[in-house]
Every structure is written in C-alpha cells, then in structure tokens.
Design a protein around this motif. Structure first.
Motif, PDB file in Angstrom:
ATOM      1  N   ILE A  14       0.833  -1.201   0.000  1.00 19.11           N
ATOM      2  CA  ILE A  14       0.000   0.000   0.000  1.00 19.11           C
ATOM      3  C   ILE A  14       0.868   1.251   0.000  1.00 19.11           C
ATOM      4  O   ILE A  14       0.602   2.214  -0.730  1.00 19.11           O
ATOM      5  CB  ILE A  14      -0.953  -0.006   1.210  1.00 19.11           C
ATOM      6  N   GLU A  15       1.917   1.241   0.813  1.00 18.18           N
ATOM      7  CA  GLU A  15       2.820   2.394   0.863  1.00 18.18           C
ATOM      8  C   GLU A  15       3.423   2.679  -0.512  1.00 18.18           C
ATOM      9  O   GLU A  15       3.476   3.841  -0.958  1.00 18.18           O
ATOM     10  CB  GLU A  15       3.944   2.143   1.872  1.00 18.18           C
ATOM     11  N   LYS A  16       3.871   1.626  -1.184  1.00 21.92           N
ATOM     12  CA  LYS A  16       4.488   1.792  -2.499  1.00 21.92           C
ATOM     13  C   LYS A  16       3.482   2.242  -3.543  1.00 21.92           C
ATOM     14  O   LYS A  16       3.749   3.153  -4.328  1.00 21.92           O
ATOM     15  CB  LYS A  16       5.139   0.478  -2.923  1.00 21.92           C
ATOM     16  N   ARG A  17       2.302   1.612  -3.551  1.00 22.84           N
ATOM     17  CA  ARG A  17       1.292   1.920  -4.565  1.00 22.84           C
ATOM     18  C   ARG A  17       0.782   3.356  -4.444  1.00 22.84           C
ATOM     19  O   ARG A  17       0.574   4.053  -5.438  1.00 22.84           O
ATOM     20  CB  ARG A  17       0.156   0.911  -4.428  1.00 22.84           C
ATOM     21  N   PHE A  18       0.553   3.824  -3.214  1.00 21.38           N
ATOM     22  CA  PHE A  18      -0.061   5.137  -3.010  1.00 21.38           C
ATOM     23  C   PHE A  18       0.936   6.212  -2.567  1.00 21.38           C
ATOM     24  O   PHE A  18       0.532   7.342  -2.291  1.00 21.38           O
ATOM     25  CB  PHE A  18      -1.200   5.029  -2.003  1.00 21.38           C
ATOM     26  N   GLN A  19       2.212   5.833  -2.487  1.00 21.69           N
ATOM     27  CA  GLN A  19       3.256   6.791  -2.118  1.00 21.69           C
ATOM     28  C   GLN A  19       2.966   7.468  -0.780  1.00 21.69           C
ATOM     29  O   GLN A  19       2.940   8.702  -0.655  1.00 21.69           O
ATOM     30  CB  GLN A  19       3.430   7.827  -3.224  1.00 21.69           C
ATOM     31  N   VAL A  20       2.750   6.630   0.223  1.00 24.66           N
ATOM     32  CA  VAL A  20       2.473   7.107   1.573  1.00 24.66           C
ATOM     33  C   VAL A  20       3.362   6.341   2.550  1.00 24.66           C
ATOM     34  O   VAL A  20       4.005   5.346   2.198  1.00 24.66           O
ATOM     35  CB  VAL A  20       0.992   6.913   1.957  1.00 24.66           C
ATOM     36  N   HIS A 182     -10.362   6.247 -10.577  1.00 26.17           N
ATOM     37  CA  HIS A 182      -9.253   5.951 -11.469  1.00 26.17           C
ATOM     38  C   HIS A 182      -7.968   6.401 -10.773  1.00 26.17           C
ATOM     39  O   HIS A 182      -7.967   7.386 -10.022  1.00 26.17           O
ATOM     40  CB  HIS A 182      -9.412   6.694 -12.793  1.00 26.17           C
ATOM     41  N   GLU A 183      -6.884   5.699 -11.036  1.00 21.83           N
ATOM     42  CA  GLU A 183      -5.627   6.046 -10.383  1.00 21.83           C
ATOM     43  C   GLU A 183      -5.259   7.505 -10.624  1.00 21.83           C
ATOM     44  O   GLU A 183      -4.750   8.189  -9.727  1.00 21.83           O
ATOM     45  CB  GLU A 183      -4.518   5.113 -10.878  1.00 21.83           C
ATOM     46  N   ARG A 184      -5.544   7.989 -11.813  1.00 20.39           N
ATOM     47  CA  ARG A 184      -5.200   9.382 -12.146  1.00 20.39           C
ATOM     48  C   ARG A 184      -6.011  10.393 -11.329  1.00 20.39           C
ATOM     49  O   ARG A 184      -5.639  11.570 -11.236  1.00 20.39           O
ATOM     50  CB  ARG A 184      -5.447   9.627 -13.636  1.00 20.39           C
TER      51      ARG A 184
END
Length: 263
Positions: A14-20, A182-184
């Motif tokens: 989750i940290e990697k995917r959402f940059q948190v 959407h991810e964007r």
C-alpha cells in the motif's frame, strides 16, 4: 450498497502503490477477506495525504449524540430513489446533513483489493466477489471525527460513497456500486476544492475494467475473514481476455508478507 470488502495487500504494498508512509500501527494488521462495518481499515485522508491511517468503517457524524455506523453515502442523496442506472441528475450528497461537511472538506481514499456484493433480492445469500484488473485500488470515501460524550474519546471513521450500478453490477444483479477512483483521479479527489470538480468524480467505474464471480454465502458471518471466503463457486460474469487472466485478482499469494511494526 458496499458493506463488505477485501483488504489483503501488505502495508508495504500500500505504501508503495499510493506513495504514503504508515504511522505506527496500534494493532497487528492482517489480511481480511470480509472487512465490514466496525472494523479498522486503511485510509488516506485529505488532511494527511502522505500518511496511511486506520479509521473505523462506518462513519459517525461529529454532531451525533450516539455512535453511528453510516458505511455508505449515496452520491445522489435523495435523488434517484429508484436507482435508475441511467440517472444523470444532481449529486444530492452535497446537501445531506451527515455528508455535506465531509464531502466538502473531509475526503479520503479507502484502500481495497476487491469488494463483496449480493443481489438486491437475496443479499448475501447470493454473494459475488467483484474485482478490478489492478489492485489495490481506492474507493472514494468521506470521514469525520466524533467525540464520545461519556468518555471524551475521539473516533475517526469513514463511509464509502456509492453511485448507480454499472453493467457488471447489474448482472449480479445489484442496484448500486461503490465509487471507485481511477488512479489518475486519486490525488485529485483529496485536493479538490470546488463542488463541481468533486461531484464530477462520483461516477460508476467502467465495467470492462472489472469482473465478478459468485462465492459462498458463508461470507454473511462478520466473524468469517479467511481466504476460503473468496473461492469461486461458479463462473465469472464476464469472459476475460488472456491478457487480463494474467493480471486478475489471484487467490494464491494474496496478502503475502508481514511487517514488523515495532519502532
């Protein structure tokens, strides 16, 4: 409605995917294949967009006299009570007492790997696992903070916004679907300031980018949380291309990896 969903991605994923970055966790975060109201779940809020937090699923508005669990918020508000999938009217959520403040200033990303939906006639007696061809993803959520008048304890909680059913949900058949971003649009959801921009994002997710299959009604029990709950008991609702078969939600390996959260 969306009252049960699946969270199996590790904190690191989750940290990697959402940059948190995750704050120190007050509990041992484990994969949950049947997360329901009352459970702590991962969210990313607009006031702390770089931090992964854990709020209670089921929102209690700040003005409530007692604890509530509003787990869904209708994008249309009191409009479209017939749940017409072709509804193009206003987004009445902006004027509902429980949601008008959060939709303007307290929005969040609700992290998920899939969700569980029953038919509108039989509910979770006929459940389906609904998944995207990418995971984890984010529901559009709203959050609030309620203070218990007896204990002075603050409760941070959230609700998932729902909208009209896309063609896939109609096949279950179900009359609603959660708003999936959407991810964007994820960061846009957190930082948007104008109501028109906010409500523009409250639309059904494209059916061709997701699929579903029937699962056991054992998922009805909120105490059941194991991997066996999402084993298919029938065929997928839509045929899949070979390319998508390679990237679909897989039963094996979901939630692999644990993290030592001691600091």
């Amino acid at each position: 409605m969306c009252g049960r969903y699946v969270v199996v991605a590790s904190v690191e994923e989750i940290e990697k995917r959402f940059q948190v970055t995750a704050a120190q966790l007050p509990f041992d975060f484990q994969p949950n294949f049947n997360l329901g109201p009352g459970s702590l779940a991962p969210v990313i809020t607009n006031d702390k967009p770089n931090e992964l937090q854990f709020f209670t699923f089921g929102m209690t508005p700040f003005w409530a006299k007692k604890r509530m669990y509003l787990f869904n918020a209708r994008a249309e508000g009191d409009g479209n009570m017939d749940n017409d999938p072709d509804y193009k009217g206003g987004k009445g959520i902006i004027s509902k007492p429980s949601f008008r403040k959060p939709i303007r200033s307290q929005r969040c990303l609700v992290i998920a790997d899939a969700f569980i939906e029953g038919s509108y006639a039989e509910g979770l007696d006929k459940p389906h696992l609904v998944y995207l061809y990418r995971r984890p993803f984010a529901f559009a959520g709203i959050w609030d903070v309620w203070k218990n008048p007896e204990t002075e304890q603050e409760v941070h909680s959230f609700a998932i916004i729902t909208t009209t059913a896309n063609p896939l949900l109609q096949k279950i058949p179900h009359h609603r679907s959660p708003v999936i971003l959407h991810e964007r649009d994820e960061r846009r959801w957190l930082r948007a300031e104008h109501l028109q921009e906010i409500t523009t994002l409250l639309e059904p997710y494209p059916a061709e980018e997701m699929n579903a299959y029937p699962i056991s009604p054992k998922v009805k029990s909120p105490k059941a949380t194991g991997r066996e709950l999402i084993e298919p008991v029938g065929e997928r609702l839509q045929p899949e291309l070979e390319l998508r078969m390679k990237t679909e939600l897989r039963l094996q390996g979901m939630g692999a990896g644990k993290r030592d959260h001691r600091h």
